[in-house]
Design a protein around this motif. Structure first.
Motif, PDB file in Angstrom:
ATOM      1  N   GLY A  37       0.800  -1.196   0.000  1.00  0.00           N
ATOM      2  CA  GLY A  37       0.000   0.000   0.000  1.00  0.00           C
ATOM      3  C   GLY A  37       0.848   1.269   0.000  1.00  0.00           C
ATOM      4  N   LEU A  38       1.938   1.242   0.747  1.00  0.00           N
ATOM      5  CA  LEU A  38       2.802   2.417   0.833  1.00  0.00           C
ATOM      6  C   LEU A  38       3.443   2.726  -0.520  1.00  0.00           C
ATOM      7  N   VAL A  39       3.833   1.683  -1.248  1.00  0.00           N
ATOM      8  CA  VAL A  39       4.429   1.878  -2.571  1.00  0.00           C
ATOM      9  C   VAL A  39       3.399   2.461  -3.532  1.00  0.00           C
ATOM     10  N   ILE A  40       2.161   1.953  -3.488  1.00  0.00           N
ATOM     11  CA  ILE A  40       1.098   2.469  -4.364  1.00  0.00           C
ATOM     12  C   ILE A  40       0.866   3.948  -4.098  1.00  0.00           C
ATOM     13  N   ILE A  41       0.773   4.303  -2.828  1.00  0.00           N
ATOM     14  CA  ILE A  41       0.549   5.712  -2.465  1.00  0.00           C
ATOM     15  C   ILE A  41       1.724   6.573  -2.920  1.00  0.00           C
ATOM     16  N   SER A  42       2.954   6.131  -2.646  1.00  0.00           N
ATOM     17  CA  SER A  42       4.137   6.918  -3.015  1.00  0.00           C
ATOM     18  C   SER A  42       4.219   7.118  -4.521  1.00  0.00           C
ATOM     19  N   TYR A  43       4.099   6.039  -5.283  1.00  0.00           N
ATOM     20  CA  TYR A  43       4.186   6.135  -6.742  1.00  0.00           C
ATOM     21  C   TYR A  43       3.095   7.035  -7.312  1.00  0.00           C
ATOM     22  N   ALA A  60      -8.429   4.031  -2.809  1.00  0.00           N
ATOM     23  CA  ALA A  60      -8.668   2.601  -2.587  1.00  0.00           C
ATOM     24  C   ALA A  60      -7.790   2.057  -1.460  1.00  0.00           C
ATOM     25  N   VAL A  61      -6.542   2.507  -1.400  1.00  0.00           N
ATOM     26  CA  VAL A  61      -5.661   2.055  -0.322  1.00  0.00           C
ATOM     27  C   VAL A  61      -6.188   2.533   1.022  1.00  0.00           C
ATOM     28  N   PHE A  62      -6.603   3.792   1.099  1.00  0.00           N
ATOM     29  CA  PHE A  62      -7.111   4.307   2.369  1.00  0.00           C
ATOM     30  C   PHE A  62      -8.420   3.643   2.786  1.00  0.00           C
ATOM     31  N   VAL A  63      -9.273   3.300   1.831  1.00  0.00           N
ATOM     32  CA  VAL A  63     -10.518   2.596   2.150  1.00  0.00           C
ATOM     33  C   VAL A  63     -10.213   1.176   2.621  1.00  0.00           C
ATOM     34  N   ALA A  64      -9.166   0.567   2.067  1.00  0.00           N
ATOM     35  CA  ALA A  64      -8.836  -0.817   2.411  1.00  0.00           C
ATOM     36  C   ALA A  64      -8.136  -0.952   3.762  1.00  0.00           C
TER      37      ALA A  64
END
Length: 180
Positions: free
Chosen positions: A1-7, A41-45
């Protein structure tokens, strides 16, 4: 999740800040980051993962069907946008960014991972992570933010083609050196 947010945060900043003929509006950039569907989506998950909440079977089945459709649809859109004439006109940018993504970045990051103490299969996974082609989702993001979608499609196509060569060569070199 952190990689998705950063990218995705970095992608939005680059795509919005470097649009030709426009000044950098940090309010717009922040607004685009907050509205980015992958970040949302990451924050909802997060609560679902933290509280170990499972969704009903019908929701998971429907989501699986939808997830199975997204990549083929994105690839169809990319295929329809890829242009040989655009590759020729944007060749310096497309080839330069593809070379950076598929050769320079994996080499530097795998070297840094080796220096950080990664060995064996972990080092191989780090190499594969950094040597993967440009994601098809980037095309959708570029199109949504009003960027150069032809260039994005061409970069995705070129990095996908280069991946077969660079990944094979990279794994061969790492195995030959006894690092994985």
């Amino acid at each position: 999740g952190l990689v998705i947010i950063s990218y995705n945060i970095l992608s939005v900043i680059v795509l919005v800040a470097y649009q030709p003929g426009q000044t950098t509006d940090w309010t717009k950039i922040f607004h685009d980051i907050v509205r980015n569907p992958l970040i949302l989506a990451v924050f909802v998950a997060i609560p679902f993962a933290a509280l170990d909440i499972t969704l009903p079977g019908w929701v998971m089945t429907s989501a699986d069907y939808f997830a199975s459709l997204t990549l083929p649809l994105a690839l169809l859109c990319i295929g329809a946008t890829v242009s040989l004439s655009a590759i020729r006109s944007d060749s310096k940018t497309a080839f330069g960014s593809s070379l950076f993504k598929m050769v320079i970045l994996p080499t530097l990051c795998t070297g840094a991972a080796w220096l950080a103490g990664f060995r064996g299969s972990e080092l191989g996974l780090m190499f594969l992570f950094f040597a993967s082609p440009t994601a098809a989702a980037s095309f959708v993001m570029v199109k949504a933010l009003g960027g150069n979608d032809r260039l994005a499609a061409n970069i995705i196509a070129l990095t996908t083609l280069l991946a077969s060569i660079t990944v094979t060569l990279g794994v061969f070199v790492l195995r030959s050196a006894g690092l994985i």
